[in-house]
Design a protein around this motif. Structure first.
Motif, PDB file in Angstrom:
ATOM      1  N   THR A 282       0.828  -1.212   0.000  1.00 54.02           N
ATOM      2  CA  THR A 282       0.000   0.000   0.000  1.00 54.02           C
ATOM      3  C   THR A 282       0.859   1.259   0.000  1.00 54.02           C
ATOM      4  N   VAL A 283       2.180   1.112  -0.132  1.00 54.15           N
ATOM      5  CA  VAL A 283       3.065   2.270  -0.243  1.00 54.15           C
ATOM      6  C   VAL A 283       2.782   2.943  -1.581  1.00 54.15           C
ATOM      7  N   VAL A 284       2.320   4.190  -1.529  1.00 55.21           N
ATOM      8  CA  VAL A 284       1.831   4.858  -2.737  1.00 55.21           C
ATOM      9  C   VAL A 284       2.935   5.034  -3.766  1.00 55.21           C
ATOM     10  N   ALA A 285       4.142   5.384  -3.328  1.00 56.83           N
ATOM     11  CA  ALA A 285       5.225   5.656  -4.267  1.00 56.83           C
ATOM     12  C   ALA A 285       5.761   4.384  -4.917  1.00 56.83           C
ATOM     13  N   GLY A 286       5.524   3.225  -4.298  1.00 60.08           N
ATOM     14  CA  GLY A 286       6.074   1.974  -4.807  1.00 60.08           C
ATOM     15  C   GLY A 286       5.669   1.657  -6.234  1.00 60.08           C
ATOM     16  N   PRO A 287       4.359   1.621  -6.556  1.00 60.20           N
ATOM     17  CA  PRO A 287       3.957   1.328  -7.935  1.00 60.20           C
ATOM     18  C   PRO A 287       4.474   2.351  -8.939  1.00 60.20           C
ATOM     19  N   LEU A 288       4.518   3.614  -8.547  1.00 61.17           N
ATOM     20  CA  LEU A 288       4.994   4.648  -9.462  1.00 61.17           C
ATOM     21  C   LEU A 288       6.470   4.470  -9.767  1.00 61.17           C
ATOM     22  N   VAL A 289       7.261   4.203  -8.746  1.00 59.13           N
ATOM     23  CA  VAL A 289       8.696   3.987  -8.951  1.00 59.13           C
ATOM     24  C   VAL A 289       8.928   2.749  -9.806  1.00 59.13           C
ATOM     25  N   ALA A 290       8.175   1.678  -9.536  1.00 58.54           N
ATOM     26  CA  ALA A 290       8.320   0.452 -10.320  1.00 58.54           C
ATOM     27  C   ALA A 290       7.957   0.685 -11.780  1.00 58.54           C
ATOM     28  N   ALA A 291       6.871   1.445 -12.018  1.00 58.70           N
ATOM     29  CA  ALA A 291       6.456   1.720 -13.394  1.00 58.70           C
ATOM     30  C   ALA A 291       7.523   2.505 -14.135  1.00 58.70           C
ATOM     31  N   ILE A 292       8.112   3.503 -13.477  1.00 57.47           N
ATOM     32  CA  ILE A 292       9.158   4.300 -14.123  1.00 57.47           C
ATOM     33  C   ILE A 292      10.379   3.442 -14.425  1.00 57.47           C
TER      34      ILE A 292
END
Length: 258
Positions: free
Chosen positions: A184-194
């Motif tokens: 549920t860490v919000v930045a996690g999916p965004l960092v992974a996508a980048i």
């Protein structure tokens, strides 16, 4: 007239539009942009459009970090037909969002991407811009620096760039969705996508350059064009044959009645 732009070794053209007060070297600037994009792609495996797209995503991560911190946790909950963003953790670590529950439509949390649908929607927002950017860049490059007059070359380069972008972006979205299901860490999916998107873009560029995939796509487009033109060419041949037959018949008739 060709010269070196800024000592960088780029060959540029010179075309000046003179107004009432100023002069603009439009062609020189456009050719420089194209050659700079080519140089960046050769060195890094990413062109300026891909880098700009990654920069937009990075800006999103920075917004999340400023609002929640890199370890900020959140999830979406539906109650009474309305979607709420539920924030977890110590509110003292959130410099902006001090509360624990916000409507998903609240402008304060509109930039926070949570869930598969949100990640896909965020990726889709830049697709139209990227398509226009790739098309414009390829058209400028084709008109100003390419010695290849084939329209199939332009279409092939645009198609190849868009295919690589969609594959890399799709890989990034899938990685973001996967990470989003695990945390549920919000930045996690965004960092992974980048990270996955950028890595996929570099890999696809390397494969393209190694195996000549873009040139093969151009040849395939040319083959389709040839096949599409064959019915018209056949019709033209038939019309010419009929014309010759009528002319020959008229000549024979004229000879007969002499």
């Amino acid at each position: 007239m060709a010269d070196n732009f800024g000592g960088a070794g780029f060959q540029t053209a010179n075309y000046t539009i003179t107004g009432s007060t100023n002069s603009y070297d439009v062609e020189q600037a456009l050719v420089y942009v194209v050659e700079l994009d080519r140089r960046i792609a050769e060195e890094t495996g990413l062109d300026m459009v891909s880098l700009a797209s990654a920069g937009v995503d990075a800006y999103g991560v920075a917004q999340v970090k400023n609002s929640l911190g890199l370890s900020g946790r959140a999830y979406v909950k539906t109650h009474a037909g309305k979607q709420y963003l539920i924030l977890k953790g110590n509110p003292r670590q959130r410099p902006v969002l001090r509360g624990t529950r916000y409507l998903a439509s609240n402008p304060q949390v509109a930039h926070i991407t949570v869930g598969a649908r949100s990640i896909a929607r965020a990726a889709g927002r830049v697709t139209g811009i990227v398509f226009v950017a790739y098309t414009a860049l390829n058209v400028v490059e084709h008109l100003m620096t390419s010695d290849d007059p084939r329209l199939s070359s332009l279409l092939g380069n645009i198609a190849a760039d868009m295919i690589k972008f969609f594959v890399a972006a799709g890989a990034g979205v899938l990685a973001g969705i996967l990470v989003g299901t695990l945390t549920t860490v919000v930045a996690g999916p965004l960092v992974a996508a980048i990270f996955v998107g950028v890595a996929s873009g570099i890999l696809l560029d390397r494969l393209d350059r190694q195996y000549g995939l873009t040139e093969k796509l151009i040849l395939a487009i040319e083959a389709v064009q040839v096949q599409a033109e064959r019915p018209f060419a056949r019709l033209a041949r038939e019309i010419a044959a009929w014309e010759r037959w009528f002319i020959d018949k008229a000549v024979r008739q004229s000879i007969r009645f002499r």
